[in-house]
Design a protein around this motif. Structure first.
Motif, PDB file in Angstrom:
ATOM      1  N   ALA A 389     -40.250   5.324  13.014  1.00  0.00           N
ATOM      2  CA  ALA A 389     -39.482   4.115  13.344  1.00  0.00           C
ATOM      3  C   ALA A 389     -38.423   4.369  14.413  1.00  0.00           C
ATOM      4  CB  ALA A 389     -38.823   3.557  12.080  1.00  0.00           C
ATOM      5  N   GLY A 390     -38.070   5.651  14.620  1.00  0.00           N
ATOM      6  CA  GLY A 390     -37.097   5.976  15.654  1.00  0.00           C
ATOM      7  C   GLY A 390     -35.651   5.954  15.193  1.00  0.00           C
ATOM      8  N   HIS A 391     -35.407   5.681  13.933  1.00  0.00           N
ATOM      9  CA  HIS A 391     -34.051   5.640  13.385  1.00  0.00           C
ATOM     10  C   HIS A 391     -33.928   6.686  12.280  1.00  0.00           C
ATOM     11  CE1 HIS A 391     -33.205   1.936  15.601  1.00  0.00           C
ATOM     12  NE2 HIS A 391     -34.369   1.477  15.166  1.00  0.00           N
ATOM     13  N   ILE A 392     -33.214   7.764  12.568  1.00  0.00           N
ATOM     14  CA  ILE A 392     -33.152   8.866  11.614  1.00  0.00           C
ATOM     15  C   ILE A 392     -32.381   8.487  10.355  1.00  0.00           C
ATOM     16  CG2 ILE A 392     -31.034   9.975  12.449  1.00  0.00           C
ATOM     17  CD1 ILE A 392     -32.641  12.672  12.177  1.00  0.00           C
ATOM     18  N   ALA A 393     -31.468   7.506  10.463  1.00  0.00           N
ATOM     19  CA  ALA A 393     -30.723   7.069   9.275  1.00  0.00           C
ATOM     20  C   ALA A 393     -31.675   6.483   8.238  1.00  0.00           C
ATOM     21  CB  ALA A 393     -29.664   6.045   9.676  1.00  0.00           C
ATOM     22  N   ILE A 394     -32.702   5.773   8.688  1.00  0.00           N
ATOM     23  CA  ILE A 394     -33.688   5.202   7.764  1.00  0.00           C
ATOM     24  C   ILE A 394     -34.459   6.318   7.070  1.00  0.00           C
ATOM     25  CG2 ILE A 394     -35.743   3.748   7.587  1.00  0.00           C
ATOM     26  CD1 ILE A 394     -34.724   2.136   9.922  1.00  0.00           C
ATOM     27  N   VAL A 395     -34.753   7.387   7.812  1.00  0.00           N
ATOM     28  CA  VAL A 395     -35.478   8.524   7.230  1.00  0.00           C
ATOM     29  C   VAL A 395     -34.650   9.169   6.119  1.00  0.00           C
ATOM     30  CG1 VAL A 395     -36.542  10.755   7.707  1.00  0.00           C
ATOM     31  CG2 VAL A 395     -36.711   8.913   9.397  1.00  0.00           C
ATOM     32  N   TYR A 396     -33.344   9.247   6.315  1.00  0.00           N
ATOM     33  CA  TYR A 396     -32.468   9.776   5.270  1.00  0.00           C
ATOM     34  C   TYR A 396     -32.651   8.987   3.969  1.00  0.00           C
ATOM     35  CZ  TYR A 396     -29.484  13.052   7.911  1.00  0.00           C
ATOM     36  OH  TYR A 396     -29.003  14.128   8.605  1.00  0.00           O
ATOM     37  N   VAL A 397     -32.647   7.656   4.100  1.00  0.00           N
ATOM     38  CA  VAL A 397     -32.710   6.800   2.913  1.00  0.00           C
ATOM     39  C   VAL A 397     -34.073   6.910   2.229  1.00  0.00           C
ATOM     40  CG1 VAL A 397     -32.621   4.409   2.088  1.00  0.00           C
ATOM     41  CG2 VAL A 397     -31.002   5.195   3.832  1.00  0.00           C
ATOM     42  N   THR A 398     -35.138   6.811   3.006  1.00  0.00           N
ATOM     43  CA  THR A 398     -36.478   6.845   2.406  1.00  0.00           C
ATOM     44  C   THR A 398     -36.801   8.231   1.847  1.00  0.00           C
ATOM     45  OG1 THR A 398     -37.456   7.294   4.590  1.00  0.00           O
ATOM     46  CG2 THR A 398     -37.331   4.993   3.887  1.00  0.00           C
ATOM     47  N   ALA A 399     -36.296   9.280   2.504  1.00  0.00           N
ATOM     48  CA  ALA A 399     -36.510  10.639   1.987  1.00  0.00           C
ATOM     49  C   ALA A 399     -35.781  10.821   0.657  1.00  0.00           C
ATOM     50  CB  ALA A 399     -36.028  11.672   2.999  1.00  0.00           C
ATOM     51  N   ALA A 400     -34.580  10.257   0.549  1.00  0.00           N
ATOM     52  CA  ALA A 400     -33.832  10.351  -0.707  1.00  0.00           C
ATOM     53  C   ALA A 400     -34.557   9.609  -1.825  1.00  0.00           C
ATOM     54  CB  ALA A 400     -32.422   9.789  -0.521  1.00  0.00           C
ATOM     55  N   ALA A 401     -35.096   8.430  -1.509  1.00  0.00           N
ATOM     56  CA  ALA A 401     -35.842   7.669  -2.521  1.00  0.00           C
ATOM     57  C   ALA A 401     -37.067   8.454  -2.975  1.00  0.00           C
ATOM     58  CB  ALA A 401     -36.257   6.316  -1.946  1.00  0.00           C
ATOM     59  N   LEU A 402     -37.746   9.095  -2.029  1.00  0.00           N
ATOM     60  CA  LEU A 402     -38.900   9.936  -2.372  1.00  0.00           C
ATOM     61  C   LEU A 402     -38.478  11.086  -3.271  1.00  0.00           C
ATOM     62  CD1 LEU A 402     -41.852  10.878  -2.003  1.00  0.00           C
ATOM     63  CD2 LEU A 402     -41.119  12.032   0.097  1.00  0.00           C
ATOM     64  N   GLY A 403     -37.369  11.734  -2.921  1.00  0.00           N
ATOM     65  CA  GLY A 403     -36.897  12.870  -3.711  1.00  0.00           C
ATOM     66  C   GLY A 403     -36.487  12.495  -5.109  1.00  0.00           C
ATOM     67  N   PHE A 404     -35.916  11.302  -5.293  1.00  0.00           N
ATOM     68  CA  PHE A 404     -35.471  10.871  -6.614  1.00  0.00           C
ATOM     69  C   PHE A 404     -36.625  10.922  -7.613  1.00  0.00           C
ATOM     70  CE2 PHE A 404     -34.786   7.749  -9.947  1.00  0.00           C
ATOM     71  CZ  PHE A 404     -33.466   7.964 -10.307  1.00  0.00           C
ATOM     72  N   PHE A 405     -37.794  10.474  -7.190  1.00  0.00           N
ATOM     73  CA  PHE A 405     -38.929  10.420  -8.108  1.00  0.00           C
ATOM     74  C   PHE A 405     -39.782  11.694  -8.049  1.00  0.00           C
ATOM     75  CE2 PHE A 405     -37.958   5.935  -7.219  1.00  0.00           C
ATOM     76  CZ  PHE A 405     -37.779   5.478  -8.507  1.00  0.00           C
ATOM     77  N   MET A 406     -40.043  12.211  -6.850  1.00  0.00           N
ATOM     78  CA  MET A 406     -40.925  13.377  -6.750  1.00  0.00           C
ATOM     79  C   MET A 406     -40.289  14.614  -7.362  1.00  0.00           C
ATOM     80  SD  MET A 406     -42.876  14.897  -3.402  1.00  0.00           S
ATOM     81  CE  MET A 406     -44.067  13.567  -3.401  1.00  0.00           C
ATOM     82  N   THR A 407     -39.012  14.861  -7.063  1.00  0.00           N
ATOM     83  CA  THR A 407     -38.327  16.011  -7.649  1.00  0.00           C
ATOM     84  C   THR A 407     -37.893  15.721  -9.076  1.00  0.00           C
ATOM     85  OG1 THR A 407     -37.474  16.418  -5.421  1.00  0.00           O
ATOM     86  CG2 THR A 407     -36.567  17.750  -7.196  1.00  0.00           C
ATOM     87  N   GLY A 408     -37.565  14.465  -9.352  1.00  0.00           N
ATOM     88  CA  GLY A 408     -37.214  14.087 -10.712  1.00  0.00           C
ATOM     89  C   GLY A 408     -38.362  14.233 -11.693  1.00  0.00           C
ATOM     90  N   TYR A 409     -39.571  14.335 -11.159  1.00  0.00           N
ATOM     91  CA  TYR A 409     -40.762  14.495 -11.997  1.00  0.00           C
ATOM     92  C   TYR A 409     -40.824  15.870 -12.660  1.00  0.00           C
ATOM     93  CZ  TYR A 409     -45.763  15.155 -13.010  1.00  0.00           C
ATOM     94  OH  TYR A 409     -46.965  15.432 -13.607  1.00  0.00           O
ATOM     95  N   LEU A 410     -40.152  16.870 -12.092  1.00  0.00           N
ATOM     96  CA  LEU A 410     -40.303  18.255 -12.557  1.00  0.00           C
ATOM     97  C   LEU A 410     -39.976  18.431 -14.038  1.00  0.00           C
ATOM     98  CD1 LEU A 410     -38.846  20.191  -9.464  1.00  0.00           C
ATOM     99  CD2 LEU A 410     -41.232  19.615  -9.964  1.00  0.00           C
ATOM    100  N   PRO A 411     -38.782  18.034 -14.523  1.00  0.00           N
ATOM    101  CA  PRO A 411     -38.508  18.225 -15.952  1.00  0.00           C
ATOM    102  C   PRO A 411     -39.369  17.338 -16.843  1.00  0.00           C
ATOM    103  CG  PRO A 411     -36.762  16.934 -14.941  1.00  0.00           C
ATOM    104  CD  PRO A 411     -37.622  17.440 -13.827  1.00  0.00           C
ATOM    105  N   VAL A 412     -39.784  16.188 -16.323  1.00  0.00           N
ATOM    106  CA  VAL A 412     -40.661  15.304 -17.096  1.00  0.00           C
ATOM    107  C   VAL A 412     -41.984  16.012 -17.382  1.00  0.00           C
ATOM    108  CG1 VAL A 412     -41.854  13.090 -17.127  1.00  0.00           C
ATOM    109  CG2 VAL A 412     -39.584  13.255 -16.106  1.00  0.00           C
TER     110      VAL A 412
END
Length: 496
Positions: A389-412
């Protein structure tokens, strides 16, 4: 009446001589049944109540509120979190500054990727003996061995600050990677040994939090400490500061573990733990192999192995190639690559804690696992779409949303695996889960890297999304067989 009096005399004598814990427990009146939801009694280790572990054949007749948890459990857990972080912070230490390492040591990007993949390669064959050591020798021995290896590897890296000594750095990284096998299987085991049933999932999540904390530090510090400077000598000085800092930290932490880290509490914290009768401490290699055989005949666990491996494997691939992917879209954004990695992991820490609390409150293990997996897939799709998209700030947000669930899956995944495989040792089931994660991690990192190099990140991310979709389907097929919960919630039998 005569028989009753004689029995009381016998039990009194046996109690004074310490012949049998069973006799002491039989002499007591059975406590009235308490309402559900009563927390275990909390006690200091120095309390007069901290007696030796009861006879497992008797403790299964005790109501859950008769089990005690100890305040020291939080110190043990905190030390483990730091210990885990000290190892995992070195996993991505080179890959996140791949452009700088490429200039300083003159090695290829694929070679740099191997500093990450060596963690996965060494784990696969070593996890089985490491899991046996965990059940045979206990938490303290396993933790000290892993901490010592992490410390030694960190000091070897200190000696690698010269453009022609990448091989020395790789030797140190390999020793740290080998030490990882004494870490990743521990959270679920530590939680079961030290924490009661109302806190065990949260404790496991906090234990996994340590690994994520280290990964976040590994994303954050190298780009801050090691700059891509014109003078090679200056890069060497930056690397030296980073290597010395890590080595000193791991040395101090090892000393604290030697002094304060305990193997287990004086008494079991739950019926599920007590009923095991410490079988792991006497487990022979042959019995351990039989345990592995039982695990690999558990269909639900096999499905979880595959789905867990896919999820974590995708995360490993994304993390290893993050620096190269971000620089392909945003020139000169090496520091941003590290910060995006931090946002992924910090969001994942929050996700881990939230998921742990949800599991403790609801005990909906399959439902939580499936929901987190679906959102991991959706997060991957959105993250892939916003990279260009050309906006690195958006990547920060979407990467954080991805991390919340993908990394949060580990203890589950850890906790669901412990439920599916009870009464097998948590360390063993978690160890095999991690072994599959490493296998998928190596394979996915190589495939993702090849696709990225040949056709760009779009094709690589499509591959990751398809893999996660397969993981969702596999998770949906798992039967919710909560064996540990059933053992914990079983009503106490009446005394005869």
């Amino acid at each position: 009446m005569t028989i009753s009096v004689s029995a009381n005399v016998f039990l009194t004598l046996a109690s004074r001589k310490g012949v049998s814990q069973r006799a002491r427990l039989m002499k007591r009146e059975m406590p009235e049944e308490n309402s559900k939801g009563v927390l275990p009694i909390e006690s200091d280790l120095g309390s007069p109540m901290a007696v030796s572990t009861p006879d497992p054949l008797v403790v299964k007749d005790m109501p859950q509120d008769e089990y005690k948890v100890y305040k020291r459990r939080w110190l043990v857990l905190a030390l483990f979190v730091l210990y885990s972080a000290s190892n995992s912070m070195q996993w991505i230490q080179y890959s996140i500054i791949a452009d700088v390492i490429n200039r300083y040591y003159g090695v290829s990007f694929l070679t740099i990727d191997w500093t990450s993949m060596i963690y996965m390669i060494t784990y696969i064959p070593l996890i089985f003996p490491a899991s046996w050591i965990l059940t045979k020798k206990g938490l303290r021995f396993t933790t000290l061995v892993g901490s010592l290896g992490t410390c030694v590897g960190a000091w070897i890296k200190v000696l690698s600050v010269a453009p022609d000594r990448f091989w020395v750095s790789f030797v140190g990284q390999t020793i740290v990677a080998v030490s990882q096998v004494f870490i990743l299987s521990v959270p679920s085991r530590l939680a079961a040994v030290w924490f009661g049933p109302k806190q065990v999932s949260s404790a496991c999540a906090i234990g996994v939090f340590g690994n994520q904390l280290g990964v976040a530090t590994g994303f954050l510090l190298p780009p801050l400490l090691v700059k891509n400077q014109e003078a090679i000598e200056n890069i060497g000085q930056d690397l030296s500061v980073m290597f010395y800092g890590v080595a000193i930290f791991t040395t101090i932490l090892f000393a604290f573990l030697v002094i304060f880290f305990k193997a287990e509490p004086p008494t079991a914290p739950s019926a599920a733990m007590a009923n095991r009768n410490n079988e792991g401490s006497e487990e022979s290699p042959r019995e351990f192999i039989q345990t592995l055989g039982r695990l690999f005949k558990n269909w639900g666990y096999i499905l979880l192995l595959l789905s867990y491996g896919i999820n974590v494997g995708v995360f490993y691939a994304l993390s290893t190639l993050l620096n190269q992917v971000v620089l392909a879209h945003f020139e000169g954004a090496g520091s941003d690559a590290g910060n995006i990695g931090v946002s992924i992991v910090i969001a994942g820490m929050l996700g881990s804690l939230v998921c742990g609390i949800v599991l403790d409150k609801t005990h909906k293990f399959k439902e939580t696992t499936l929901l987190v997996y679906v959102f991991s897939l959706l997060g991957m799709i959105v993250y892939s779409a916003t990279l260009g998209a050309g906006h690195i700030a958006i990547v920060y947000v979407t990467a954080a949303a991805l991390g919340f669930f993908m990394t949060g899956y580990l203890p589950v995944g850890f906790e669901f695996g412990a439920e599916l495989t009870y009464p097998e040792a948590e360390g063993t089931s978690a160890g095999i889960l991690n072994a599959f994660a490493q296998i998928f991690g190596v394979v996915f990192t190589i495939i993702y890297g090849q696709l990225f190099g040949e056709w760009g990140d779009i094709s690589a991310n499509i591959f990751a999304c398809v893999a996660l979709l397969i993981g969702v389907v596999l998770t949906a097929l798992i039967k919710s067989d909560l064996r540990r919960q059933n053992a914990t919630n079983a009503r106490p039998t009446e005394a005869i």
